[in-house]
Design an enzyme around this catalytic site. Structure first.
Site, PDB file in Angstrom:
ATOM      1  N   LEU A 273      -8.870  -8.136 -13.567  1.00 62.23           N
ATOM      2  CA  LEU A 273     -10.415  -7.617 -13.552  1.00 62.23           C
ATOM      3  C   LEU A 273     -11.202  -8.237 -14.672  1.00 62.23           C
ATOM      4  CD1 LEU A 273      -9.599  -3.633 -12.870  1.00 62.23           C
ATOM      5  CD2 LEU A 273     -10.402  -5.434 -11.454  1.00 62.23           C
TER       6      LEU A 273
ATOM      7  N   GLY B 121       0.692  -1.134   0.198  1.00 61.41           N
ATOM      8  CA  GLY B 121      -0.072  -0.052   0.119  1.00 61.41           C
ATOM      9  C   GLY B 121       0.812   1.360  -0.115  1.00 61.41           C
TER      10      GLY B 121
ATOM     11  N   HIS C 114       2.003   0.827 -12.957  1.00 57.66           N
ATOM     12  CA  HIS C 114       2.958  -0.502 -13.302  1.00 57.66           C
ATOM     13  C   HIS C 114       4.419  -0.014 -13.257  1.00 57.66           C
ATOM     14  CE1 HIS C 114       3.736  -4.315 -15.104  1.00 57.66           C
ATOM     15  NE2 HIS C 114       4.407  -3.657 -15.909  1.00 57.66           N
TER      16      HIS C 114
ATOM     17  N   GLU D 259      -9.448  -4.013 -21.184  1.00 61.50           N
ATOM     18  CA  GLU D 259      -9.542  -5.479 -20.629  1.00 61.50           C
ATOM     19  C   GLU D 259      -8.493  -6.248 -20.788  1.00 61.50           C
ATOM     20  OE1 GLU D 259     -13.529  -6.901 -22.118  1.00 61.50           O
ATOM     21  OE2 GLU D 259     -14.477  -5.111 -21.502  1.00 61.50           O
TER      22      GLU D 259
ATOM     23  N   ASP E 236      -2.305  -4.827 -18.482  1.00 60.78           N
ATOM     24  CA  ASP E 236      -1.206  -3.383 -18.464  1.00 60.78           C
ATOM     25  C   ASP E 236      -1.395  -2.797 -19.926  1.00 60.78           C
ATOM     26  OD1 ASP E 236      -0.502  -4.068 -16.158  1.00 60.78           O
ATOM     27  OD2 ASP E 236       0.934  -5.499 -16.646  1.00 60.78           O
TER      28      ASP E 236
ATOM     29  N   ASN F  35       1.848   2.998  -2.504  1.00 61.25           N
ATOM     30  CA  ASN F  35       1.316   4.199  -3.455  1.00 61.25           C
ATOM     31  C   ASN F  35       0.023   4.693  -3.022  1.00 61.25           C
ATOM     32  OD1 ASN F  35       2.765   4.421  -6.375  1.00 61.25           O
ATOM     33  ND2 ASN F  35       2.804   2.062  -5.723  1.00 61.25           N
TER      34      ASN F  35
ATOM     35  N   GLU G 101       7.405   6.117  -8.835  1.00 63.10           N
ATOM     36  CA  GLU G 101       5.669   5.731  -8.722  1.00 63.10           C
ATOM     37  C   GLU G 101       4.941   6.525  -7.892  1.00 63.10           C
ATOM     38  OE1 GLU G 101       4.744   1.633  -7.907  1.00 63.10           O
ATOM     39  OE2 GLU G 101       6.603   1.007  -8.754  1.00 63.10           O
TER      40      GLU G 101
ATOM     41  N   MET H  39      -3.488  -7.130  -6.866  1.00 64.96           N
ATOM     42  CA  MET H  39      -3.240  -8.459  -7.591  1.00 64.96           C
ATOM     43  C   MET H  39      -4.237  -9.372  -8.003  1.00 64.96           C
ATOM     44  SD  MET H  39      -0.056  -7.382  -7.404  1.00 64.96           S
ATOM     45  CE  MET H  39       0.888  -9.022  -7.732  1.00 64.96           C
ATOM     46  N   ARG H  40      -5.051  -8.846  -8.821  1.00 61.42           N
ATOM     47  CA  ARG H  40      -6.017  -9.663  -9.124  1.00 61.42           C
ATOM     48  C   ARG H  40      -6.532  -9.159 -10.588  1.00 61.42           C
ATOM     49  NH1 ARG H  40     -10.088 -13.592  -7.531  1.00 61.42           N
ATOM     50  NH2 ARG H  40     -11.884 -13.236  -8.232  1.00 61.42           N
TER      51      ARG H  40
HETATM   52  C1  GRF Z   1       3.849  -1.115  -7.151  1.00 52.75           C
HETATM   53  O1  GRF Z   1       5.274  -1.476  -7.690  1.00 52.75           O
HETATM   54  C2  GRF Z   1       2.929  -1.209  -8.352  1.00 52.75           C
HETATM   55  O2  GRF Z   1       3.619  -0.298  -9.488  1.00 52.75           O
HETATM   56  C3  GRF Z   1       2.706  -2.429  -8.574  1.00 52.75           C
HETATM   57  O3  GRF Z   1       2.547  -3.052  -7.583  1.00 52.75           O
HETATM   58  C4  GRF Z   1       3.419  -2.443  -6.475  1.00 52.75           C
HETATM   59  C5  GRF Z   1       2.308  -2.033  -5.335  1.00 52.75           C
HETATM   60  O4  GRF Z   1       3.340  -1.530  -4.176  1.00 52.75           O
HETATM   61  N1  GRF Z   1       1.353  -2.281  -9.471  1.00 52.75           N
HETATM   62  P1  GRF Z   1       2.281  -0.828  -3.063  1.00 52.75           P
HETATM   63  O5  GRF Z   1       1.546  -1.830  -2.698  1.00 52.75           O
HETATM   64  O6  GRF Z   1       1.728   0.395  -3.645  1.00 52.75           O
HETATM   65  O7  GRF Z   1       3.613  -0.536  -2.178  1.00 52.75           O
END
Ligand code: GRF
Length: 204
Positions: A97, A17, A113, A146, A149, A19, A178, A94-95
């Site tokens: 959609l 989490g 990403h 759909e 990435d 981000n 990011e 991580m799933r």
């Molecule tokens: C990040 O590297 C993001 O780019 C990818 O998953 C990771 C998530 O990291 N989609 P966090 O949970 O935001 O720390």
């Protein structure tokens, strides 16, 4: 919603989490005009869940393990709509959609990403880039369609790969970028000051 533009965002996460925290910090600092309406995790054990609760945000845990994809996504859409979310922000969610989910929020789902798309889509993009030997990599915020990435690119940042890098140092340098570009991209989308020409997101 009536009156001012809806700036309510829904965060979907599955893990650390960071981000999500960066987005929260940008809002608190007045750098991003948005409101986190709800944080949803498909994993109870995700550290991001504790953070969201600690920050006093509305936090919903919806365990997804074993759930049929579309049935799960229907519930997800229901919760997001119930919270009047204008934009769905995937932050380490991580799933995959379902089409149902993507169609429920046309051009209103964004993802971050950790590579310069279209290079290195999929899992562990930092590792893929490191092992490939590229001299530059980075991160991408894009609309979600759909395909994995794949949607139009809103923001990217370039990160050099240094000779002394390890996978860990490179990943940390990408993550720092990011944290900067995700809030910027969300600001652009919420402002509505852009148009999409083919695959190109052009700010207006
Ligand atoms: C990040 O590297 C993001 O780019 C990818 O998953 C990771 C998530 O990291 N989609 P966090 O949970 O935001 O720390």
């Amino acid at each position: 919603m009536s009156g001012a533009a809806n700036r309510r965002i829904g965060i979907l996460l599955s893990g650390r989490g960071s981000n999500f925290e960066a987005i929260h910090r940008a809002i608190a600092a007045g750098e991003l005009d948005a409101e986190i309406a709800v944080v949803i995790s498909n994993r109870e054990a995700a550290p991001g869940v504790d953070t969201a609760r600690r920050l006093g945000l509305k936090t919903v845990v919806m365990p997804s393990q074993g759930a049929p994809r579309e049935q799960f996504d229907r519930e997800l859409v229901r919760v997001l709509n119930e919270n009047q979310v204008a934009l769905v922000c995937l932050a380490g969610y991580m799933r995959l959609l379902s089409g149902y989910f993507v169609q429920a929020f046309p051009q209103r789902i964004v993802n971050i990403h950790p590579s310069l798309l279209p290079s290195f889509p999929g899992l562990d993009a930092q590792h893929q880039a490191f092992d490939y030997g590229v001299k530059f990599t980075g991160c991408t915020v894009h609309f979600v369609d759909e395909h994995l990435d794949n949607g139009p690119i809103i923001q990217q940042a370039v990160v050099p790969v240094l000779d002394g890098d390890t996978y860990e140092t490179l990943s940390a340098r990408i993550l720092a970028e990011e944290h900067k570009i995700y809030s910027k991209a969300i600001g652009i989308v919420l402002s509505g000051a852009y148009r999409i020409e083919g695959r190109r997101v052009v700010t207006v």
